[in-house]
Motif scaffolding. Sequence first.
Motif, PDB file in Angstrom:
ATOM      1  N   GLU A   1      19.551  46.932  46.948  1.00  0.00           N
ATOM      2  CA  GLU A   1      20.488  47.867  46.340  1.00  0.00           C
ATOM      3  C   GLU A   1      21.383  48.490  47.401  1.00  0.00           C
ATOM      4  O   GLU A   1      21.031  48.559  48.574  1.00  0.00           O
ATOM      5  N   VAL A   2      22.539  48.937  46.940  1.00  0.00           N
ATOM      6  CA  VAL A   2      23.474  49.631  47.818  1.00  0.00           C
ATOM      7  C   VAL A   2      23.625  51.057  47.264  1.00  0.00           C
ATOM      8  O   VAL A   2      23.802  51.246  46.063  1.00  0.00           O
ATOM      9  N   GLU A   3      23.543  52.026  48.173  1.00  0.00           N
ATOM     10  CA  GLU A   3      23.631  53.435  47.778  1.00  0.00           C
ATOM     11  C   GLU A   3      25.029  53.970  48.080  1.00  0.00           C
ATOM     12  O   GLU A   3      25.511  53.864  49.201  1.00  0.00           O
TER      13      GLU A   3
ATOM     14  N   THR B   1      15.361  46.728  49.267  1.00  0.00           N
ATOM     15  CA  THR B   1      15.447  46.997  47.833  1.00  0.00           C
ATOM     16  C   THR B   1      16.466  46.119  47.120  1.00  0.00           C
ATOM     17  O   THR B   1      16.427  46.002  45.899  1.00  0.00           O
TER      18      THR B   1
ATOM     19  N   ARG C   1      25.869  52.229  51.510  1.00  0.00           N
ATOM     20  CA  ARG C   1      24.897  51.915  52.555  1.00  0.00           C
ATOM     21  C   ARG C   1      23.810  51.049  51.935  1.00  0.00           C
ATOM     22  O   ARG C   1      23.276  51.382  50.872  1.00  0.00           O
ATOM     23  N   VAL C   2      23.482  49.962  52.596  1.00  0.00           N
ATOM     24  CA  VAL C   2      22.451  49.052  52.104  1.00  0.00           C
ATOM     25  C   VAL C   2      21.085  49.705  52.278  1.00  0.00           C
ATOM     26  O   VAL C   2      20.755  50.200  53.356  1.00  0.00           O
ATOM     27  N   LYS C   3      20.311  49.748  51.196  1.00  0.00           N
ATOM     28  CA  LYS C   3      18.935  50.270  51.253  1.00  0.00           C
ATOM     29  C   LYS C   3      18.028  49.104  51.631  1.00  0.00           C
ATOM     30  O   LYS C   3      17.920  48.131  50.891  1.00  0.00           O
ATOM     31  N   GLN C   4      17.395  49.196  52.762  1.00  0.00           N
ATOM     32  CA  GLN C   4      16.564  48.111  53.290  1.00  0.00           C
ATOM     33  C   GLN C   4      15.438  47.738  52.327  1.00  0.00           C
ATOM     34  O   GLN C   4      14.730  48.590  51.818  1.00  0.00           O
TER      35      GLN C   4
ATOM     36  N   ASN D   1      23.705  60.418  44.883  1.00  0.00           N
ATOM     37  CA  ASN D   1      23.676  59.078  45.467  1.00  0.00           C
ATOM     38  C   ASN D   1      23.359  58.109  44.337  1.00  0.00           C
ATOM     39  O   ASN D   1      22.355  58.252  43.653  1.00  0.00           O
TER      40      ASN D   1
ATOM     41  N   LEU E   1      22.603  54.298  43.099  1.00  0.00           N
ATOM     42  CA  LEU E   1      22.115  52.992  43.540  1.00  0.00           C
ATOM     43  C   LEU E   1      22.684  51.895  42.645  1.00  0.00           C
ATOM     44  O   LEU E   1      22.600  51.975  41.418  1.00  0.00           O
TER      45      LEU E   1
END
Length: 174
Positions: free
Chosen positions: A66-68, A64, A59-62, A10, A12
């Motif tokens: 950042e997108v994973e 942060t 997927r958006v990391k809440q 994964n 980021l």
Amino acid sequence: MFLKVQLPWNVLVPAESLGPMLQRSIVHHLLEDFAQRKAAKDVGYYVAVTSVDSIGDGRVKQGTGEVEFPVLFSGTTFKLFKGEVLLGVVQEVLRYGVFLQCGPAETVFLSNKKMPDYRYVLGDNPMFLNDKLSSKIEKDVVVCFVVIGTQWLPEKREFRAVIGLDVDYLGPVS
């Protein structure tokens, strides 16, 4: 031994890196992450990414920013296996043995007990000397050895290898 592996990771990516060059940004962050991880117990030391096989939806990391992205890629790794015969360069000579580097493996230990017919010689340039063969094991010498065993050190993300020269054709390489 060098291994060809396929790994799922994964990756980021900061939100500000999203845009028309998204794929390039994902690959850039994959390569940075690959270089920093150093090694894994099951595949050995990371050497090179050879291809990016697929990039999944992000997927958006809440919280942060950042997108994973799930990324499947192929690469090359290096792992020492018991019974394998390899070459290493002596990095340090001590009374109880020597430390060698073999590729990315920096903690390869050759005990004085695994060097039959060699004796320790103290001095400005300490070494192990074999009088019968007139050969020396000293700093910067290339040594052919057999891997006796390895141990994974998770806190350092590296392997410790124990080696020997118990067979006639092993030892310093001219």
